[in-house]
Design an enzyme around this catalytic site. Sequence first.
Site, PDB file in Angstrom:
ATOM      1  N   CYS A  98      -6.032  -2.617   2.336  1.00  0.00           N
ATOM      2  CA  CYS A  98      -5.769  -2.587   3.783  1.00  0.00           C
ATOM      3  C   CYS A  98      -7.051  -2.709   4.613  1.00  0.00           C
ATOM      4  O   CYS A  98      -7.636  -3.784   4.656  1.00  0.00           O
ATOM      5  CB  CYS A  98      -4.953  -1.356   4.136  1.00  0.00           C
ATOM      6  SG  CYS A  98      -4.035  -1.570   5.691  1.00  0.00           S
TER       7      CYS A  98
ATOM      8  N   GLU B 169       0.837  -1.199   0.000  1.00  0.00           N
ATOM      9  CA  GLU B 169       0.000   0.000   0.000  1.00  0.00           C
ATOM     10  C   GLU B 169       0.877   1.255   0.000  1.00  0.00           C
ATOM     11  O   GLU B 169       1.835   1.340   0.775  1.00  0.00           O
ATOM     12  CB  GLU B 169      -0.897  -0.010   1.251  1.00  0.00           C
ATOM     13  CG  GLU B 169      -1.947   1.098   1.275  1.00  0.00           C
ATOM     14  CD  GLU B 169      -2.768   1.080   2.550  1.00  0.00           C
ATOM     15  OE1 GLU B 169      -2.359   0.425   3.527  1.00  0.00           O
ATOM     16  OE2 GLU B 169      -3.828   1.744   2.584  1.00  0.00           O
TER      17      GLU B 169
ATOM     18  N   LYS C 130     -10.030   2.904  -2.230  1.00  0.00           N
ATOM     19  CA  LYS C 130     -10.260   2.299  -0.907  1.00  0.00           C
ATOM     20  C   LYS C 130     -11.595   2.754  -0.334  1.00  0.00           C
ATOM     21  O   LYS C 130     -11.845   3.964  -0.206  1.00  0.00           O
ATOM     22  CB  LYS C 130      -9.116   2.707   0.017  1.00  0.00           C
ATOM     23  CG  LYS C 130      -9.091   2.050   1.380  1.00  0.00           C
ATOM     24  CD  LYS C 130      -7.767   2.409   2.087  1.00  0.00           C
ATOM     25  CE  LYS C 130      -7.603   1.741   3.429  1.00  0.00           C
ATOM     26  NZ  LYS C 130      -6.232   1.963   3.990  1.00  0.00           N
TER      27      LYS C 130
END
Lengths: 288, 288
Positions: A153, A43, A116
Site C-alpha cells: 500500500c 492488504e 511494510k
Amino acid sequence: MDAVRIALLQGRAEPSAEAALDWTERRLTEAAAAGARIVCTQELFATPYFCRVQDARFFDLAETIPGPTTERLANKARELGVVVVASLFERRAPGVFHNTAVVIDADGTLLGRYRKMHIPQDPGFEEKYYFTPGDLGYRAFTTRFGRIGVIICWDQWFPEAARLTALHGAEILFCPTAIGWLPSEKDRIGAAQRQAWLTVQRGHAVANGCYVAAVNRVGREGQIEFWGTSFVADVYGETIATGSVDATEVVYADCDRAALEQRRRTWPFFRDRRIDSFGDLGKRFLDE
Amino acid sequence: MDAVRIALLQGRAEPSAEAALDWTERRLTEAAAAGARIVCTQELFATPYFCRVQDARFFDLAETIPGPTTERLANKARELGVVVVASLFERRAPGVFHNTAVVIDADGTLLGRYRKMHIPQDPGFEEKYYFTPGDLGYRAFTTRFGRIGVIICWDQWFPEAARLTALHGAEILFCPTAIGWLPSEKDRIGAAQRQAWLTVQRGHAVANGCYVAAVNRVGREGQIEFWGTSFVADVYGETIATGSVDATEVVYADCDRAALEQRRRTWPFFRDRRIDSFGDLGKRFLDE
C-alpha cells in the site's frame, strides 16, 4: 517464469476471519483452475480495514506468523501447486505489530515475509498507531514460478521501494493495497487520486522494467469507499488487466519473462544508474 | 510562483544554429506575449540531433557556457522578463563536453547549469561518445517565478534524478528531450514506448508532488522520427497540456503553487520516506 499467469484476489471485508479465509480459499481454487500460478490477496485480507479509527481492541485481530492462517494458506498452496502472497496483521511481540506480507511457495513452504516499510497516518488511515515500521528492508523471493517481490500500500507511492525490490531481482512486484475515497474528497479530487495511484505504479513498471500487480479491496467501510481497480502493468507500464471499482473478483494477467528481458535490453536503465550520485536520497530534504 | 504560466518550445532541427536561435527568439517573444513566465527549449535546441552517429567533427558544434548563445538568450530573457531554460552542447575543455541545460533568470542573470547525469548509448543515440557524464549532481534554481529544476532526456527514466531534484525544492521539473522512434521499432512497440515515456514522468509528478514539463523535438532526422508530444503533468500526474506528434509549436500550461502545497498535505510522501532504508540505492544490483 517463462510465462506465468498471476491472479489478484480483489475482495471486500468479510464478517469474520473465517469467512475471509473461506472466500480466499475458494478464489485460490478458482484461480488455479484458470491457470494462475501466483496469487495475491488484498492488504489485510483477513480483517476489515480496522485502521479507520485508533482503538486498542483491534490489536486482538493480529496473529503470529507462522500461525493458523499461514498454515491454512500453505496447505492450500501445496494442494493447488500455486504460490500465495498474502497480506496479514502480524503480532510479533506485545506492543510490536506489523503490516506484513508472506510469500508461500507452491509446495507450501513459507519462503519469508516482507514488513511494510512506509506507514501512512491521515484521517481514516490511522496506520502509524497500529503498525511498527518494517525492519526487514526490501526483498525478493525465488518461487517455483519466478522471482517476486512485495511492497504494501503506502509503500507503492515511493519509487525507492519499488527500485530496491527490483534491484533484488523481482520480476513481478505485488502491491496488496487498501485505498479508497473519503466523501470529503471524492467529488473534488477522487478521479485524480485514483489516476495518480495507477500512474505512479505504472511508472515503477517502466522505471524498473518489471511487472507491477496492485491488489485493492472494494466495498464501503465506514466513510471509506475502497476503489478496487486492481490492475497489472506490464514492462512498458501498460495496464494489461484491471478490476472493477466495486465488485469482488479475480483479476488475471499473463507475465512473460522474455518480454521483461527484451524491455531491459531496449532500455537498459540498470546499466546507467548513476549510483555515485544517489547518496542524498538518504536525506530528508535538501534545503537551500 | 503563486500561479505561473510556462511554455515549452517544441521545435525541429533548423539548418543552422543561427536559424535555431532566430526561431527560439521569435517563440520566446510569442510565449511572453501569451503570458508565459518560464520558457524551456527542447534538448540541444541549437543543433540537429547529431548523436545519431559517432563523428568527431560534431564536437565543433559545442560552445562555451557562458558564450554567445547564452548571451543572446540572456538578452532576450531580460528584454521580455521571462526565465529561460535552454539545453546546449557545452564545450568545457578539449575532450570534455557535456549535455548541459542553463537556467537564465528573468533579469538575464545566468543562475547556473545542470549537466546531464545519465547518458544513453544505443543504436542511433550514441551519446556516451559525445557527453562526459555530469559532475554537478542534481540542482534547483530559485528564479523570479518559482524554484525550478532541470533533468535532461535519459535522466527522465530515473526516479532517483527526479526525486533528488525535487528534494532540492524544485516545484517544476523541466525535461528537455530528444526522443523518437526508429523504423525498426515503431510499428511493433512505438505506441508502448511513447506511453512509457509519458507514464514514467507522470509518475515523477505523483511521487514528488511537483509539476513535470517535458519538451521534445519533432521531425525526422536520418532514421529517427522524433515524437514531439511535449507535455506538462500536474501534481497528481495528470497531463494538463500536450503538443502534437509532428508539428513545431509552443505548449502552455499554468502551474499553481497552492495546488502543489495542497497535494503534498493530502499525500505527504516526503514526511514518510524511509531514509534509513535507502542505502542500497547506491548499489548496481543486489544479487541473491
